[in-house]
Design an enzyme around this catalytic site. Structure first.
Site, PDB file in Angstrom:
ATOM      1  CG  ASP A 185      -3.237   1.849  12.844  1.00 20.01           C
ATOM      2  OD1 ASP A 185      -3.921   2.192  11.597  1.00 20.01           O
ATOM      3  OD2 ASP A 185      -3.812   0.837  13.177  1.00 20.01           O
ATOM      4  CD  GLU A 269      -5.902   5.136   7.406  1.00 18.81           C
ATOM      5  OE1 GLU A 269      -5.418   4.879   6.299  1.00 18.81           O
ATOM      6  OE2 GLU A 269      -5.563   4.504   8.505  1.00 18.81           O
ATOM      7  CB  CYS A 322       5.935  -3.412   3.446  1.00 20.80           C
ATOM      8  SG  CYS A 322       7.557  -3.388   4.259  1.00 20.80           S
ATOM      9  CB  CYS A 325      10.486  -2.524   0.869  1.00 26.29           C
ATOM     10  SG  CYS A 325       9.067  -3.753   0.992  1.00 26.29           S
ATOM     11  CB  CYS A 341       7.295  -7.381   3.931  1.00 31.69           C
ATOM     12  SG  CYS A 341       7.510  -6.539   2.472  1.00 31.69           S
ATOM     13  CB  CYS A 344      12.001  -5.766   2.696  1.00 33.05           C
ATOM     14  SG  CYS A 344      10.845  -5.350   4.037  1.00 33.05           S
ATOM     15  CG  ASP A 351      -3.334  -2.449  14.489  1.00 32.23           C
ATOM     16  OD1 ASP A 351      -3.693  -2.624  13.567  1.00 32.23           O
ATOM     17  OD2 ASP A 351      -3.846  -3.173  15.781  1.00 32.23           O
TER      18      ASP A 351
HETATM   19 ZN    ZN Z   1       8.750  -4.602   2.990  1.00 26.64          ZN
END
Ligand code: ZN
Length: 408
Positions: A185, A269, A322, A325, A341, A344, A351
């Site tokens: 990233d 990316e 995330c 999950c 998150c 979860c 990053d």
């Molecule tokens: Zn999560």
């Protein structure tokens, strides 16, 4: 595979003059060709019924010889390759533009990106000398690769220095890989965060030099235009720009070499650069990190060291999702450094989360062989990764606690 080689040359005043003349002719041919091709495109747009065929680089050169060359005697003082290659590059520039890989070619200004290409008998003599057509023997500071015969050379000017570059045929050198997949990233705070937990924070020295540069630029604003003082300080500024660029390139080379040598799959990316450049704060970070150069280096180094580069679509919300999950956040502002998150409960650096998401995509590609998928991490790398993750977690929690009271 073909690899690029570029190095600075030592020149005397006579050579400087010849090089300048060549670059001038190349620029003139480019600008003439660009004006003409633009006019043709314009005509074709206005008269769809009577379209003119878009010229090839050979057509352009023929027209140049017939219409332009005789008018300007200085065309005869330089190698005919200079305008020929300029027109060839122009044509390639248009092709990139038509296939939407780049914007339209632009007119060239004197002193900015001066360059030209020559072909013919090119010989490397000894360690630090190279013979090129018309110009003669050029000396270099760095030793040149031995046993190679370049077909073409490009000479370019940056600040007050001239560089020579050419392509060399190189064998692929596979290296043993420590990690199978890595997500990278590119960020604002740090140059790169890897999904293995490693952080590359960028060259520190450039920040000092950047300060010096802004000071010089500020002082320059108060100087009398075209005075000697003004010209001197302009050269100083150009040198500093060059120095900063060199440090950055060097750092970037270290990062990309490390990635390509030690990872079988590197996932990055694709940046929506034009969209990001409209955001001023981001724009600086992007130009600082020079994403295109990063991608270019990774592309050829991955080939060289036998690893694969995966470029993920730029619309993938890698920082908002995330990695555990798959829960997607509605919004995440740039100032939020910690990803938490709600589903979860994973908590960590934003990053790192983005890098882990990229790694996940890399793992899902069909290119990854079943063997790789079965044992995603070697024992040592898994251990290392877990400790690193743990460290991130505790660090970020400590950081949060520090911040929270002041917010309350
Ligand atoms: Zn999560």
């Amino acid at each position: 595979m073909l690899l690029g080689f570029k190095t600075e040359i030592k020149i005397n005043s006579h050579q400087q003059q010849i090089l300048g003349k060549h670059a001038g002719v190349a620029r003139h041919a480019w600008n003439w060709g660009l004006g003409l091709t633009k006019a043709i495109l314009n005509h074709n747009k206005l008269n769809p019924q009577q379209k003119i065929k878009f010229p090839t680089s050979i057509d352009l050169h023929k027209w140049l010889v017939a219409l332009v060359k005789s008018e300007y005697s200085w065309y005869y003082e330089v190698s005919k390759c200079a305008p020929q290659f300029a027109l060839r590059n122009l044509r390639q520039g248009w092709e990139k533009c038509f296939s939407k890989k780049a914007g339209a070619p632009r007119f060239k200004k004197k002193g900015r990106d001066d360059s030209f290409t020559l072909d013919g008998t090119i010989k490397i003599i000894g360690e630090t000398q190279i013979q090129v057509p018309v110009i003669g023997v050029l000396k270099t500071y760095e030793s040149l690769p031995s046993g190679v015969k370049p077909k073409t050379v490009t000479l370019s000017r940056k600040a007050a220095s001239w560089f020579i570059s050419f392509k060399i045929e190189t064998d692929i050198k596979p290296t043993p890989k420590r990690f199978d997949v890595v997500g990278v990233d590119l960020g604002i705070l740090n140059l790169a965060v890897l999904s293995t937990g490693e952080i590359f924070c960028g060259a520190k020295k450039t920040r000092q030099l950047q300060k010096k540069l802004s000071l010089l630029q500020w002082r320059n604003r108060h100087k009398q235009l075209k005075s000697k003082n003004w010209a001197d300080s302009n050269i100083k500024i150009a040198r500093l720009h060059n120095q900063i660029a060199n440090i950055r390139t060097d750092y970037l080379h270290k990062l990309t070499t490390y990635l390509a040598k030690n990872h079988s799959f590197v996932v990055i990316e694709d940046l929506n650069v034009s969209g990001m450049l409209s955001n001023h704060k981001l724009a600086k970070a992007i130009s600082d990190g020079s994403f295109y150069e990063f991608k270019r280096q990774l592309e050829y180094k991955c080939q060289l060291y036998d690893s694969k580069l995966i470029i993920v679509d730029r619309w993938f919300p890698s920082s908002k999702t995330c990695h555990c999950c798959g829960e997607k956040k509605e919004s995440l502002s740039l100032s939020e450094r910690i990803f938490e998150c709600s589903k979860c409960g994973w908590i960590g650096d934003r990053d790192l989360n983005a890098a882990l998401n990229l790694e996940k995509i890399g793992r899902a590609t069909p290119e990854l062989t079943p063997v790789d998928k079965k044992e995603p991490f070697g024992f040592t790398s898994r251990l290392r990764r877990e400790t690193l993750l743990q460290r991130w977690l505790t660090d970020s929690r400590a950081w949060k606690q520090e911040v929270k009271p002041s917010q309350a």
